[in-house]
Design a protein around this motif. Structure first.
Motif, PDB file in Angstrom:
ATOM      1  N   ASP A 121       0.401  -0.903  -0.067  1.00  0.00           N
ATOM      2  CA  ASP A 121      -0.111  -0.325  -0.176  1.00  0.00           C
ATOM      3  C   ASP A 121       1.137   1.126   0.302  1.00  0.00           C
ATOM      4  O   ASP A 121       1.940   1.288   0.565  1.00  0.00           O
ATOM      5  CB  ASP A 121      -1.105   0.292   1.368  1.00  0.00           C
ATOM      6  N   GLY A 160      -2.764   4.262  -0.495  1.00  0.00           N
ATOM      7  CA  GLY A 160      -4.347   3.877  -0.563  1.00  0.00           C
ATOM      8  C   GLY A 160      -4.066   2.916  -1.485  1.00  0.00           C
ATOM      9  O   GLY A 160      -5.218   2.515  -2.199  1.00  0.00           O
ATOM     10  N   ILE A 161      -3.042   4.051  -1.832  1.00  0.00           N
ATOM     11  CA  ILE A 161      -2.913   2.520  -3.943  1.00  0.00           C
ATOM     12  C   ILE A 161      -2.251   1.304  -3.808  1.00  0.00           C
ATOM     13  O   ILE A 161      -0.823   0.974  -3.263  1.00  0.00           O
ATOM     14  CB  ILE A 161      -2.124   3.384  -5.196  1.00  0.00           C
ATOM     15  N   THR A 175      -8.951  -2.844  -9.674  1.00  0.00           N
ATOM     16  CA  THR A 175      -9.639  -1.303  -9.255  1.00  0.00           C
ATOM     17  C   THR A 175      -8.959  -0.528  -8.238  1.00  0.00           C
ATOM     18  O   THR A 175      -9.291   0.556  -7.911  1.00  0.00           O
ATOM     19  CB  THR A 175     -10.919  -1.841  -9.106  1.00  0.00           C
ATOM     20  N   ASP A 176      -8.057  -1.345  -7.573  1.00  0.00           N
ATOM     21  CA  ASP A 176      -7.175  -0.861  -5.759  1.00  0.00           C
ATOM     22  C   ASP A 176      -5.711  -0.360  -5.933  1.00  0.00           C
ATOM     23  O   ASP A 176      -5.395   0.637  -5.482  1.00  0.00           O
ATOM     24  CB  ASP A 176      -7.748  -1.729  -5.018  1.00  0.00           C
ATOM     25  N   GLU A 200      -6.493   2.218 -10.605  1.00  0.00           N
ATOM     26  CA  GLU A 200      -8.067   2.601 -11.113  1.00  0.00           C
ATOM     27  C   GLU A 200      -7.977   3.544  -9.670  1.00  0.00           C
ATOM     28  O   GLU A 200      -8.322   5.064 -10.078  1.00  0.00           O
ATOM     29  CB  GLU A 200      -8.874   2.099 -10.642  1.00  0.00           C
ATOM     30  N   LYS A 201      -7.445   3.473  -8.437  1.00  0.00           N
ATOM     31  CA  LYS A 201      -7.270   4.575  -7.766  1.00  0.00           C
ATOM     32  C   LYS A 201      -6.551   5.914  -8.186  1.00  0.00           C
ATOM     33  O   LYS A 201      -5.867   6.974  -7.514  1.00  0.00           O
ATOM     34  CB  LYS A 201      -6.837   4.468  -5.779  1.00  0.00           C
TER      35      LYS A 201
END
Length: 156
Positions: A73, A76-77, A88-89, A92-93
């Motif tokens: 991490d 938050g990505i 998506t994590d 996309e983030k």
């Protein structure tokens, strides 16, 4: 009496015919504007993905996790080898507005492993990786590989 100058009906018809011929020959050049706009949008998405992955890699390097080969991490990505993962994590983030403005497809025939494909909202999943109208983001597979971003705009 002085004769008034003006155009005859035949002269006006000839001018209208000439303008019609010019319009017919020029129209095909302008009819393809939507396809060009879509191709340009895909190139813009590629640039956004490239920029975002570079920024995330910089943050990962500052945190000292740019060589980790597992899900890590970073603000938050989800990252792997310092770059956003093809999830998506992940990407996309990292790219603002990607989830809202584009549709994602994770299973595209012949697409690279660990990749995700994006196309315009409301579009159907690409059926062939060699042709279509999409951007494919493949996550880093080693410390030295980096990400791969491929644009297919030959069927927009």
């Amino acid at each position: 009496m002085k004769r008034q100058g003006g155009f005859t009906l035949i002269e006006l018809v000839v001018v209208i015919v000439i303008l019609g011929i010019l319009a017919v020959t020029a129209a095909p050049k302008f009819l393809n504007l939507q396809s060009d706009a879509r191709a340009s949008s895909l190139q813009g998405l590629k640039g956004a993905m490239s920029g975002a992955s570079g920024i995330v890699y910089g943050k990962a390097a500052i945190n000292g996790v740019e060589t980790k080969d597992s899900n890590t991490d970073v603000d938050g990505i989800d990252t792997i080898y310092g770059y956003p993962m093809a999830t998506t994590d992940g990407i996309e983030k990292a790219v603002v507005g990607l989830a809202e403005d584009w549709d994602s497809f994770s299973q595209v025939v012949s697409a690279p492993a660990n990749s995700i494909t994006y196309s315009f909202s409301g579009s159907t999943a690409p059926t062939n990786f060699s042709t279509g109208c999409f951007v494919n983001y493949a996550q880093a597979s080693s410390v030295s590989s980096g990400v791969s971003i491929i644009v297919r705009d030959n069927n927009c």
